[in-house]
Design a protein around this motif. Structure first.
Motif, PDB file in Angstrom:
ATOM      1  N   ASN A 228       0.812  -1.273   0.040  1.00 59.60           N
ATOM      2  CA  ASN A 228      -0.017   0.014   0.128  1.00 59.60           C
ATOM      3  C   ASN A 228       0.624   1.366  -0.046  1.00 59.60           C
ATOM      4  OD1 ASN A 228      -2.656  -1.108  -0.272  1.00 59.60           O
ATOM      5  ND2 ASN A 228      -2.627  -1.392   2.061  1.00 59.60           N
ATOM      6  N   SER A 229       1.767   1.358   0.728  1.00 64.45           N
ATOM      7  CA  SER A 229       2.862   2.401   0.671  1.00 64.45           C
ATOM      8  C   SER A 229       3.518   2.429  -0.483  1.00 64.45           C
ATOM      9  CB  SER A 229       3.634   2.496   2.023  1.00 64.45           C
ATOM     10  OG  SER A 229       4.465   1.091   2.141  1.00 64.45           O
ATOM     11  N   LEU A 230       3.790   1.397  -1.293  1.00 62.44           N
ATOM     12  CA  LEU A 230       4.540   1.598  -2.299  1.00 62.44           C
ATOM     13  C   LEU A 230       3.743   2.091  -3.481  1.00 62.44           C
ATOM     14  CD1 LEU A 230       6.553  -1.816  -2.624  1.00 62.44           C
ATOM     15  CD2 LEU A 230       7.511   0.446  -2.576  1.00 62.44           C
ATOM     16  N   SER A 231       2.318   1.831  -3.357  1.00 62.99           N
ATOM     17  CA  SER A 231       1.563   2.399  -4.485  1.00 62.99           C
ATOM     18  C   SER A 231       1.467   3.899  -4.534  1.00 62.99           C
ATOM     19  CB  SER A 231       0.019   1.781  -4.276  1.00 62.99           C
ATOM     20  OG  SER A 231      -0.409   2.389  -3.004  1.00 62.99           O
ATOM     21  N   LEU A 232       1.859   4.372  -3.415  1.00 62.63           N
ATOM     22  CA  LEU A 232       2.033   6.025  -3.405  1.00 62.63           C
ATOM     23  C   LEU A 232       3.408   6.457  -3.928  1.00 62.63           C
ATOM     24  CD1 LEU A 232       0.454   6.387  -0.182  1.00 62.63           C
ATOM     25  CD2 LEU A 232      -0.785   6.799  -2.286  1.00 62.63           C
ATOM     26  N   MET A 233       4.121   5.524  -4.462  1.00 60.99           N
ATOM     27  CA  MET A 233       5.618   5.968  -4.699  1.00 60.99           C
ATOM     28  C   MET A 233       5.793   6.747  -6.025  1.00 60.99           C
ATOM     29  SD  MET A 233       8.972   3.575  -4.937  1.00 60.99           S
ATOM     30  CE  MET A 233       9.055   2.890  -3.440  1.00 60.99           C
ATOM     31  N   SER A 234       4.804   6.462  -6.963  1.00 61.53           N
ATOM     32  CA  SER A 234       5.168   6.840  -8.048  1.00 61.53           C
ATOM     33  C   SER A 234       4.744   8.314  -8.433  1.00 61.53           C
ATOM     34  CB  SER A 234       4.109   5.930  -9.315  1.00 61.53           C
ATOM     35  OG  SER A 234       2.909   6.056  -8.899  1.00 61.53           O
ATOM     36  N   ASN A 235       3.910   8.779  -7.382  1.00 60.78           N
ATOM     37  CA  ASN A 235       3.708  10.152  -7.613  1.00 60.78           C
ATOM     38  C   ASN A 235       4.685  11.014  -6.698  1.00 60.78           C
ATOM     39  OD1 ASN A 235       0.775  10.302  -8.646  1.00 60.78           O
ATOM     40  ND2 ASN A 235       0.541   8.794  -7.238  1.00 60.78           N
ATOM     41  N   THR A 241      10.618   4.816  -8.299  1.00 60.50           N
ATOM     42  CA  THR A 241       9.716   3.636  -8.625  1.00 60.50           C
ATOM     43  C   THR A 241      10.320   2.707  -9.938  1.00 60.50           C
ATOM     44  OG1 THR A 241       8.104   5.520  -7.946  1.00 60.50           O
ATOM     45  CG2 THR A 241       7.437   3.348  -9.565  1.00 60.50           C
ATOM     46  N   ILE A 242      10.941   3.393 -10.830  1.00 64.90           N
ATOM     47  CA  ILE A 242      11.606   2.749 -12.007  1.00 64.90           C
ATOM     48  C   ILE A 242      12.624   1.872 -11.367  1.00 64.90           C
ATOM     49  CG2 ILE A 242      12.948   2.980 -14.080  1.00 64.90           C
ATOM     50  CD1 ILE A 242      11.408   5.540 -14.559  1.00 64.90           C
ATOM     51  N   LEU A 248      13.142  -5.600  -8.967  1.00 63.71           N
ATOM     52  CA  LEU A 248      12.147  -6.645  -8.865  1.00 63.71           C
ATOM     53  C   LEU A 248      12.028  -7.507  -9.971  1.00 63.71           C
ATOM     54  CD1 LEU A 248       8.933  -4.833  -7.204  1.00 63.71           C
ATOM     55  CD2 LEU A 248      10.406  -6.608  -6.211  1.00 63.71           C
ATOM     56  N   MET A 249      12.109  -6.985 -11.143  1.00 62.57           N
ATOM     57  CA  MET A 249      12.269  -7.876 -12.330  1.00 62.57           C
ATOM     58  C   MET A 249      13.451  -8.632 -12.518  1.00 62.57           C
ATOM     59  SD  MET A 249       9.411  -7.637 -13.943  1.00 62.57           S
ATOM     60  CE  MET A 249       8.801  -7.766 -12.223  1.00 62.57           C
ATOM     61  N   SER A 250      14.676  -8.169 -11.981  1.00 62.00           N
ATOM     62  CA  SER A 250      16.015  -8.743 -11.795  1.00 62.00           C
ATOM     63  C   SER A 250      15.958  -9.957 -10.923  1.00 62.00           C
ATOM     64  CB  SER A 250      16.987  -7.695 -11.508  1.00 62.00           C
ATOM     65  OG  SER A 250      18.285  -8.470 -11.634  1.00 62.00           O
ATOM     66  N   LEU A 251      15.257  -9.667  -9.766  1.00 60.64           N
ATOM     67  CA  LEU A 251      15.188 -10.696  -8.601  1.00 60.64           C
ATOM     68  C   LEU A 251      14.473 -11.885  -9.173  1.00 60.64           C
ATOM     69  CD1 LEU A 251      14.666  -8.834  -5.372  1.00 60.64           C
ATOM     70  CD2 LEU A 251      16.381 -10.555  -5.607  1.00 60.64           C
ATOM     71  N   ILE A 296       3.356  -6.442  -7.588  1.00 56.94           N
ATOM     72  CA  ILE A 296       4.180  -5.235  -6.840  1.00 56.94           C
ATOM     73  C   ILE A 296       4.087  -4.169  -7.899  1.00 56.94           C
ATOM     74  CG2 ILE A 296       6.056  -4.281  -5.384  1.00 56.94           C
ATOM     75  CD1 ILE A 296       6.591  -7.160  -4.547  1.00 56.94           C
ATOM     76  N   MET A 297       4.780  -4.496  -9.142  1.00 57.60           N
ATOM     77  CA  MET A 297       5.067  -3.574 -10.384  1.00 57.60           C
ATOM     78  C   MET A 297       3.753  -2.953 -10.577  1.00 57.60           C
ATOM     79  SD  MET A 297       7.084  -4.091 -13.719  1.00 57.60           S
ATOM     80  CE  MET A 297       5.549  -5.056 -14.545  1.00 57.60           C
ATOM     81  N   TYR A 298       2.660  -3.877 -10.678  1.00 64.27           N
ATOM     82  CA  TYR A 298       1.391  -3.085 -11.110  1.00 64.27           C
ATOM     83  C   TYR A 298       0.707  -2.273  -9.869  1.00 64.27           C
ATOM     84  CZ  TYR A 298      -3.650  -3.235 -11.928  1.00 64.27           C
ATOM     85  OH  TYR A 298      -4.850  -2.707 -12.306  1.00 64.27           O
ATOM     86  N   THR A 299       1.044  -2.838  -8.782  1.00 68.08           N
ATOM     87  CA  THR A 299       0.504  -1.759  -7.722  1.00 68.08           C
ATOM     88  C   THR A 299       0.960  -0.641  -7.437  1.00 68.08           C
ATOM     89  OG1 THR A 299      -0.015  -4.104  -6.298  1.00 68.08           O
ATOM     90  CG2 THR A 299      -0.094  -1.839  -5.141  1.00 68.08           C
ATOM     91  N   THR A 300       2.427  -0.568  -7.752  1.00 67.22           N
ATOM     92  CA  THR A 300       3.082   0.229  -7.473  1.00 67.22           C
ATOM     93  C   THR A 300       3.062   1.581  -8.699  1.00 67.22           C
ATOM     94  OG1 THR A 300       4.909  -0.700  -6.651  1.00 67.22           O
ATOM     95  CG2 THR A 300       5.531   1.273  -7.265  1.00 67.22           C
ATOM     96  N   SER A 301       2.909   1.126  -9.839  1.00 59.73           N
ATOM     97  CA  SER A 301       2.976   2.277 -10.927  1.00 59.73           C
ATOM     98  C   SER A 301       1.950   1.929 -11.968  1.00 59.73           C
ATOM     99  CB  SER A 301       4.266   1.939 -11.788  1.00 59.73           C
ATOM    100  OG  SER A 301       4.321   0.473 -12.235  1.00 59.73           O
TER     101      SER A 301
END
Length: 347
Positions: A228-235, A241-242, A248-251, A296-301
């Protein structure tokens, strides 16, 4: 925590690990594990609250049980061989008990239950130490006794760890628990190739540690511990965020990022040894990890909230933390795939 106390604790923790990694005497190795464990507990309870106390207690009980098993195996080995040197365990029971004890210390399945609970109850910095530094000592001992271990047991635990690391993270919303299950899955990959090519295990470890450090650095920078807190990061900070999404994709092992290299080389090595079924199952189970990273990526950005812009902006001030090595760690964690041919030549 007082800086002098913190320095003393960190030095003791490092000393314990170095004792394990450099000794050829079983009793010194056991002592190193104990020193390391007793030094880590103050780090876990750095923030005084019931959650950290519970996490430290769980960690202590698990590690004490593993140390007890290891000491029992060492004593059985001593009775059979008559010496304390780290050599071939003549007794099959001693070898199995050693492998089990080290798997418990690494948090591999089916001895993984303590890992998510402990990581969730402690701070991000302590969690970073638990998922990186604390893996070195058990892995070094396992690497040393590898020719005399039960390869079937190791492969079974590796496959189970990859499966549980994927399934366990599917219903999590806490980032620390997600990183804990990710660690369990990565341990599974390292153990799967250990019996075929131990240097591949070291390569996986060398790449897993920078990726995990980068991930925790980004979480510390954004002060985020939940989805939830990550979902506000893109703003709040689009660039962070990038970086987070690339890590995450590398992991998850998605090409063309760094995390694809160890998986690719491990699969290649196992197929060269005429093992087709095992890597196929491992690839399918890794898709579970990739799924919750993508979530997580979807939720974040990619999520747009049905609110005005003012409501989407996090009310806290921006983080003033300056993490010095973050750019270098991001490059290592995401852009090292072109070095794969050089890595293969070294192998």
């Amino acid at each position: 925590m007082n800086p002098i106390t913190m320095s003393l604790v960190l030095m003791t923790m490092i000393l314990g690990t170095l004792m394990v990694m450099t000794s050829s005497h079983w009793f010194i190795i056991w002592m190193g594990f104990e020193i390391n464990m007793l030094a880590v507990i103050p780090l876990l309870t750095k923030k005084h609250n019931p959650r950290s106390t519970e996490a430290a207690t769980k960690y202590f009980l698990t590690q004490a049980t593993a140390s007890m098993l290891l000491l029992m195996a060492i004593v059985i080995n001593l009775l059979c061989t008559g010496h304390w040197n780290v050599m071939k365990p003549n007794n099959q029971m001693a070898s199995t008990m050693m492998t089990t004890a080290l798997a418990m210390k690494l948090g591999m399945a089916p001895f993984h239950f303590w890992v998510p609970e402990v990581i969730q109850g402690i701070s991000l910095t302590s969690g970073l130490i638990m998922l990186t530094w604390q893996k070195l000592a058990p892995l070094s001992v396992l690497y040393t006794i590898l020719p005399y271990t039960n390869s079937t047991l190791i492969m079974f635990m590796a496959l189970l760890s990859i499966a549980i690391g994927g399934w366990g993270g599917l219903n999590q919303t806490q980032m620390r628990k997600i990183m804990a299950y990710s660690s369990i899955a990565h341990m599974g990959w390292m153990m799967a190739i250990l019996t075929y090519n131990p240097s591949m295990t070291l390569l996986n470890l060398y790449l897993y540690i920078p990726m995990t450090i980068t991930m925790f650095m980004l979480l510390l920078l954004s002060m985020a511990t939940t989805m939830n807190s990550l979902s506000l990061m893109s703003n709040k900070s689009p660039l962070t965020t990038i970086y987070l999404l690339m890590t995450l994709m590398s992991l998850g092992g998605l090409p063309p990022l760094t995390g694809f290299m160890p998986k690719w080389l491990i699969i290649q090595e196992m197929t060269k040894n005429n093992n087709i079924l095992m890597p196929t199952i491992m690839i399918l189970l890794t898709l579970l990890n990739l799924y919750f990273y993508t979530r997580i990526m979807y939720t974040t950005s990619l999520t747009t909230f049905p609110t005005t812009n003012n409501m989407k902006i996090k009310w806290q001030h921006k983080s003033t933390k300056k993490i010095t090595f973050l750019p270098s760690m991001i490059i290592i964690s995401t852009m090292m795939l072109p070095l794969s041919p050089a890595t293969m030549m070294l192998e």
